[in-house]
Design a protein around this motif. Structure first.
Motif, PDB file in Angstrom:
ATOM      1  N   HIS A   1      -5.997   5.862  -7.196  1.00 48.50           N
ATOM      2  CA  HIS A   1      -5.513   4.711  -6.439  1.00 48.50           C
ATOM      3  C   HIS A   1      -4.994   5.104  -5.055  1.00 48.50           C
ATOM      4  O   HIS A   1      -4.548   4.240  -4.302  1.00 48.50           O
ATOM      5  CB  HIS A   1      -4.409   3.985  -7.215  1.00 48.50           C
ATOM      6  CG  HIS A   1      -4.926   3.251  -8.405  1.00 48.50           C
ATOM      7  ND1 HIS A   1      -5.528   2.016  -8.324  1.00 48.50           N
ATOM      8  CD2 HIS A   1      -4.963   3.593  -9.712  1.00 48.50           C
ATOM      9  CE1 HIS A   1      -5.892   1.630  -9.530  1.00 48.50           C
ATOM     10  NE2 HIS A   1      -5.565   2.569 -10.391  1.00 48.50           N
TER      11      HIS A   1
ATOM     12  N   TRP B   1      -2.348   6.932  -4.428  1.00 53.63           N
ATOM     13  CA  TRP B   1      -0.885   6.955  -4.406  1.00 53.63           C
ATOM     14  C   TRP B   1      -0.373   8.357  -4.121  1.00 53.63           C
ATOM     15  O   TRP B   1      -1.010   9.355  -4.458  1.00 53.63           O
ATOM     16  CB  TRP B   1      -0.315   6.554  -5.746  1.00 53.63           C
ATOM     17  CG  TRP B   1      -0.518   5.151  -6.183  1.00 53.63           C
ATOM     18  CD1 TRP B   1      -1.302   4.196  -5.595  1.00 53.63           C
ATOM     19  CD2 TRP B   1       0.067   4.548  -7.323  1.00 53.63           C
ATOM     20  NE1 TRP B   1      -1.229   3.038  -6.311  1.00 53.63           N
ATOM     21  CE2 TRP B   1      -0.403   3.221  -7.378  1.00 53.63           C
ATOM     22  CE3 TRP B   1       0.932   5.002  -8.306  1.00 53.63           C
ATOM     23  CZ2 TRP B   1      -0.022   2.338  -8.380  1.00 53.63           C
ATOM     24  CZ3 TRP B   1       1.317   4.123  -9.302  1.00 53.63           C
ATOM     25  CH2 TRP B   1       0.850   2.806  -9.333  1.00 53.63           C
TER      26      TRP B   1
ATOM     27  N   THR C   1       6.261   0.706   1.854  1.00 53.87           N
ATOM     28  CA  THR C   1       5.683   0.884   0.521  1.00 53.87           C
ATOM     29  C   THR C   1       6.804   0.883  -0.506  1.00 53.87           C
ATOM     30  O   THR C   1       7.979   1.024  -0.169  1.00 53.87           O
ATOM     31  CB  THR C   1       4.911   2.215   0.387  1.00 53.87           C
ATOM     32  OG1 THR C   1       5.812   3.303   0.556  1.00 53.87           O
ATOM     33  CG2 THR C   1       3.781   2.319   1.391  1.00 53.87           C
TER      34      THR C   1
ATOM     35  N   ASP D   1      -0.689  -1.150 -11.339  1.00 53.46           N
ATOM     36  CA  ASP D   1      -1.562  -1.665 -10.277  1.00 53.46           C
ATOM     37  C   ASP D   1      -1.886  -3.143 -10.521  1.00 53.46           C
ATOM     38  O   ASP D   1      -1.858  -3.952  -9.594  1.00 53.46           O
ATOM     39  CB  ASP D   1      -2.844  -0.830 -10.210  1.00 53.46           C
ATOM     40  CG  ASP D   1      -3.751  -1.291  -9.097  1.00 53.46           C
ATOM     41  OD1 ASP D   1      -3.391  -1.079  -7.920  1.00 53.46           O
ATOM     42  OD2 ASP D   1      -4.813  -1.877  -9.391  1.00 53.46           O
TER      43      ASP D   1
ATOM     44  N   ARG E   1       2.492   2.160  -3.808  1.00 56.08           N
ATOM     45  CA  ARG E   1       1.725   3.324  -3.389  1.00 56.08           C
ATOM     46  C   ARG E   1       2.329   4.656  -3.811  1.00 56.08           C
ATOM     47  O   ARG E   1       1.843   5.706  -3.412  1.00 56.08           O
ATOM     48  CB  ARG E   1       1.580   3.337  -1.864  1.00 56.08           C
ATOM     49  CG  ARG E   1       0.788   2.190  -1.309  1.00 56.08           C
ATOM     50  CD  ARG E   1      -0.696   2.442  -1.506  1.00 56.08           C
ATOM     51  NE  ARG E   1      -1.468   1.325  -1.034  1.00 56.08           N
ATOM     52  CZ  ARG E   1      -2.172   0.512  -1.829  1.00 56.08           C
ATOM     53  NH1 ARG E   1      -2.183   0.700  -3.114  1.00 56.08           N
ATOM     54  NH2 ARG E   1      -2.856  -0.480  -1.336  1.00 56.08           N
TER      55      ARG E   1
ATOM     56  N   ARG F   1       1.580  -3.157  -1.850  1.00 63.25           N
ATOM     57  CA  ARG F   1       2.237  -1.984  -1.234  1.00 63.25           C
ATOM     58  C   ARG F   1       2.757  -0.995  -2.263  1.00 63.25           C
ATOM     59  O   ARG F   1       3.481  -0.068  -1.914  1.00 63.25           O
ATOM     60  CB  ARG F   1       3.404  -2.431  -0.365  1.00 63.25           C
ATOM     61  CG  ARG F   1       3.087  -2.864   1.051  1.00 63.25           C
ATOM     62  CD  ARG F   1       2.115  -3.983   1.166  1.00 63.25           C
ATOM     63  NE  ARG F   1       2.214  -4.730   2.409  1.00 63.25           N
ATOM     64  CZ  ARG F   1       2.457  -6.037   2.457  1.00 63.25           C
ATOM     65  NH1 ARG F   1       2.654  -6.720   1.376  1.00 63.25           N
ATOM     66  NH2 ARG F   1       2.504  -6.655   3.611  1.00 63.25           N
TER      67      ARG F   1
END
Length: 163
Positions: A117, A119, A52, A72, A87, A85
């Motif tokens: 999201h 994250w 990530t 995003d 994140r 990826r």
């Protein structure tokens, strides 16, 4: 990233942060710089060199230079898919920088958006503050009666991501 992988002796890095991209100078080029940096990280992830990646920003969110939604979108463009990826996010939260926490209590702001999201959110400088004359103050350890390693970020994961 290749030097980092070699120095750590790791074939695949867990997470790589893009630090303070808001310091590129011209806010108009920031989305271009971010998309290009995200594309490089997506390529590394596709090659199996990175799990990530994230953005660590001191003022990008608070000065309105970027949002989680924009990040995003740029990551989706860089990856060519919403399965990117990106994140992780990191931002300052402390007794002085508490606005993002207030917003998060109502599921708003960068922490609330990041949670939507899925994250992880890391906070920088959680135990420190800066006085009006710029002097670094360590407040929280005195208030709590125990030390806190201000150089180590704290991590918060949204409830649906915690293990």
């Amino acid at each position: 990233m290749e030097r980092t992988r070699a120095a750590l002796g790791r074939a695949c890095l867990d997470t790589v942060f893009l630090h303070n991209p808001e310091r590129t100078g011209d806010p108009a080029v920031l989305p271009i710089v971010l998309r290009e940096a995200f594309a490089v990280r997506e390529e590394a992830a596709t090659a199996g060199h990175l799990s990530t990646y994230g953005i660590a920003t001191w003022s990008g969110f608070t000065e309105g230079l970027t949002t989680v939604e924009e990040l995003d979108r740029l990551a989706t463009e860089a990856a060519g898919s919403p399965d990117h990826r990106l994140r992780v996010g990191q931002l300052p939260v402390s007794l002085v920088e508490a606005d993002v926490l207030e917003l998060a209590l109502d599921s708003r702001g960068p922490i609330g958006e990041a949670a939507e999201h899925g994250w992880q959110v890391f906070v920088s400088a959680p135990c420190t503050a800066v006085s009006s004359c710029g002097q670094r103050l360590t407040i929280l350890p005195r208030c709590c009666g125990r030390g806190c390693p201000s150089h180590r970020p704290a991590c918060w994961q949204p409830p649906h991501v915690q293990e």
